[in-house]
Design an enzyme around this catalytic site. Structure first.
Site, mmCIF file in Angstrom:
data_model
loop_
_atom_site.group_PDB
_atom_site.id
_atom_site.type_symbol
_atom_site.label_atom_id
_atom_site.label_comp_id
_atom_site.label_asym_id
_atom_site.label_seq_id
_atom_site.Cartn_x
_atom_site.Cartn_y
_atom_site.Cartn_z
ATOM 1 N N SER A 62 7.776 -2.450 -3.954
ATOM 2 C CA SER A 62 6.589 -2.560 -3.101
ATOM 3 C C SER A 62 6.758 -3.737 -2.148
ATOM 4 O O SER A 62 7.455 -4.713 -2.465
ATOM 5 C CB SER A 62 5.333 -2.771 -3.950
ATOM 6 O OG SER A 62 4.222 -3.101 -3.145
ATOM 7 N N TYR A 83 0.599 -6.500 -11.011
ATOM 8 C CA TYR A 83 1.273 -5.407 -10.310
ATOM 9 C C TYR A 83 2.354 -5.956 -9.379
ATOM 10 O O TYR A 83 3.503 -5.489 -9.387
ATOM 11 C CB TYR A 83 0.254 -4.594 -9.507
ATOM 12 C CG TYR A 83 0.869 -3.483 -8.678
ATOM 13 C CD1 TYR A 83 1.234 -2.271 -9.269
ATOM 14 C CD2 TYR A 83 1.070 -3.637 -7.307
ATOM 15 C CE1 TYR A 83 1.796 -1.252 -8.512
ATOM 16 C CE2 TYR A 83 1.621 -2.625 -6.548
ATOM 17 C CZ TYR A 83 1.981 -1.440 -7.154
ATOM 18 O OH TYR A 83 2.547 -0.429 -6.401
#
Length: 291
Positions: free
Chosen positions: A184, A197
């Protein structure tokens, strides 16, 4: 024909909406685009077998459809609660004349990860591409708001499962095989409400580059994709409603990406023609600076 990337998909503001994790595509407004009408294959992956975790919805679903249209048979791993989405992508894959193996279960357990690999081999006789894509995301305004259970679930799902699956698959991957991990842009631009996350996504990038070096001597390529804000069930299950309304408005293209816009990156990494590409981290993020 060329399309204007600013306006070819829905733009904010969006309707705030909430679903329990992991969420279903059909309940989103608007529904994500998985490339059903836009992705056209050209046989890049003919004869290959891919195992995709989280292949029932979100980015994984777009990748599963693209791989099928490129000629691959696809095993799709998903949680039991996502059976509706899983059946839909299975039907789409089979409509392309390819085989689809549905593999429900929770990849947080090492035994389940081994079973995914074994069942894929039993069904298809080989494994050429492993896509470690499934993930968990939840938000918290303050560190004290993150429960121990949520913290553990992030790492069990996002990083431990990647380790278990890669380790289980390696004895069966031959030279020319490919491993693709979903990281990400959060590894460089971590939002304050997505601490665990973002940490796992940074770990995935590190694992990707390390494995690329380690497995080069075996002829196995390892690469990663770094998505920006993408319109998937993650948005409605793992972000506050107020943030959903403006998702993507702060990137240069002014909107969130759609899963269909990610599929080509995974095809690129799996394509044998790109045999010199390993250890790469490709940002697909609407122009967010990554320096």
């Amino acid at each position: 024909m060329p399309v204007d990337p600013r306006h070819c998909y829905p733009q904010p503001p969006f309707e705030g909406q909430t679903q329990p994790f992991p969420g279903l595509s059909a309940k989103m407004t608007p529904e994500p685009d998985y490339g059903e009408k836009t992705y056209r294959g050209s046989g890049k992956l003919t004869g290959q077998v891919a195992l995709i975790t989280g292949g029932d919805s979100g980015i994984g679903r777009a990748v599963a459809l693209a791989f099928a249209r490129e000629g691959a048979d696809v095993a799709v791993s998903y949680l039991d609660s996502e059976s509706q989405d899983a059946k839909e992508i299975a039907g789409q894959i089979e409509a392309e004349g390819r085989r689809c193996l549905l593999l429900p279960g929770d990849i947080r357990e090492a035994a389940q990860c081994q079973a995914l690999v074994n069942k894929t081999l039993d069904a298809f006789g080989r494994l050429d591409v492993l896509v470690n894509n499934a993930a968990f995301q939840s938000w918290a305004e303050h560190l004290e708001d993150i429960t121990d259970e949520d913290w553990q679930r992030h790492f069990d799902t996002n990083t431990h499962a990647m380790f278990y699956l890669t380790k289980a698959a390696l004895p069966h991957l031959k030279p020319g095989a490919s491993i693709i991990n979903t990281s990400s842009v959060n590894l460089k631009t971590p939002p304050k409400i997505l601490v665990p996350y973002s940490m796992t996504k940074a770990a995935i990038a590190n694992f990707t580059v390390s494995m690329a070096q380690q497995l080069a001597s075996r002829g196995i390529r390892v690469n990663g994709v770094m998505p920006g804000p993408i319109w998937t069930p993650f948005i409605v299950t793992g972000m506050p409603e107020e943030a959903q309304k403006s998702i993507g408005s702060d990137v240069p293209l002014g909107r969130p990406g759609q899963p269909a816009e990610l599929a080509g990156a995974y095809v690129y990494f799996a394509d044998p023609l790109n045999s010199y590409t390993t250890g790469a981290l490709l940002a697909v993020n609407g122009g967010m600076p990554m320096l």
